[in-house]
Design an enzyme around this catalytic site. Structure first.
Site, short mmCIF file in Angstrom:
data_model
loop_
_atom_site.label_atom_id
_atom_site.label_comp_id
_atom_site.label_asym_id
_atom_site.label_seq_id
_atom_site.Cartn_x
_atom_site.Cartn_y
_atom_site.Cartn_z
CB SER A 110 -0.88 -0.08 1.11
OG SER A 110 -2.07 0.78 1.03
CG ASP A 129 -4.11 -2.18 0.72
OD1 ASP A 129 -3.53 -2.71 1.14
OD2 ASP A 129 -4.34 -1.07 0.89
#
Length: 259
Positions: free
Chosen positions: A40, A155
């Protein structure tokens, strides 16, 4: 250095800007990693660094980030796979890293994403750098997933917060993990729908994902980041400064690992 050094940079939204401060502290003290992995926001900072973006330039960009720089509403969200299209994010990444292939970076790099089709973690170690970072940072339902080689990627933090194992897989003898999230704040206020969704994601992450893989790290570092909320892009220099401070405090520890 006698041993190959890897840095594993966690996810963390706005708090992840601390990673840039950490890298700056390392660089100023002559410590350069052979391998960098990220998840991320850690994927964003790590990817830009490995692509040769200067840390001062990166800092100037990150501390000025706003939601408007990243968020582009889908007009009809009920017919889409995310509230935001993610094109703004991808274009911003391309502005800094261009069309670089992960295999052709200055430093060995990899990031992680979660495949919604198989339910498994995916290591992204080749191909379009900007697109890989975009996939690693695609918060489910918030950003459109990324279609990538017959996978549907979101993610990496859905499964693992910190890709320590990937750093070792890419050749690091010792790995320093930097985790910017820590535990849950008891002062968080859920005022809007977006806040509820993100808080839910944080609860799951804290309970199930935070410690996965970190046991294999040779050193785990936890910047103390105050007055910066994960999904609120304000006071960002505080996050950078916290990363820089913890980096300086661990220079001797890192040098000892690689000696």
């Amino acid at each position: 250095m006698a041993k190959k050094l890897g840095f594993s940079l966690s996810g963390g939204g706005a708090k992840g800007i601390a990673h840039a401060g950490f890298l700056k502290a390392m660089e100023e003290n002559g410590i350069k990693p052979d391998v960098v992995t990220g998840c991320s926001m850690g994927a964003v900072v790590g990817g830009c660094y490995c692509a040769g973006v200067g840390l001062d330039e990166l800092k100037n960009c990150l501390v000025k980030l706003t939601r408007k720089d990243l968020l582009d509403f889908n007009l009809n969200i009920f017919d889409r796979r995310g509230i935001f299209a993610g094109k703004k994010m991808l274009n911003l990444l391309k502005k800094y890293v261009g069309t670089r292939d992960i295999k052709n970076l200055n430093v060995t790099y990899g990031c992680i994403a979660t495949d919604l089709i198989s339910g498994k973690l995916v290591d992204l170690t080749s191909g379009d750098l900007a697109l890989a970072i975009r996939a690693s940072a695609s918060i489910p339902a918030v950003f459109e997933p990324v279609d990538y080689n017959d996978k549907l990627l979101v993610d990496g933090g859905v499964l693992v917060r910190n890709p320590v194992k990937l750093a070792k897989k890419l050749g690091a003898d010792v790995v320093v993990g930097v985790d910017v999230l820590g535990g849950l704040s008891n002062t968080y206020k859920c005022k809007k729908l977006f806040d509820v969704g993100m808080r839910t994601f944080s609860v799951i992450d804290n309970l199930y994902c935070a410690k996965l893989g970190t046991k294999t790290a040779d050193l785990m570092i936890y910047p103390q980041i105050k007055n910066v909320e994960t999904f609120n892009f304000k006071n960002l220099k505080l996050a950078y400064d916290a990363g820089y401070k913890i980096g300086l405090e661990n220079v001797k520890n890192v040098k000892k690992l690689v000696s």
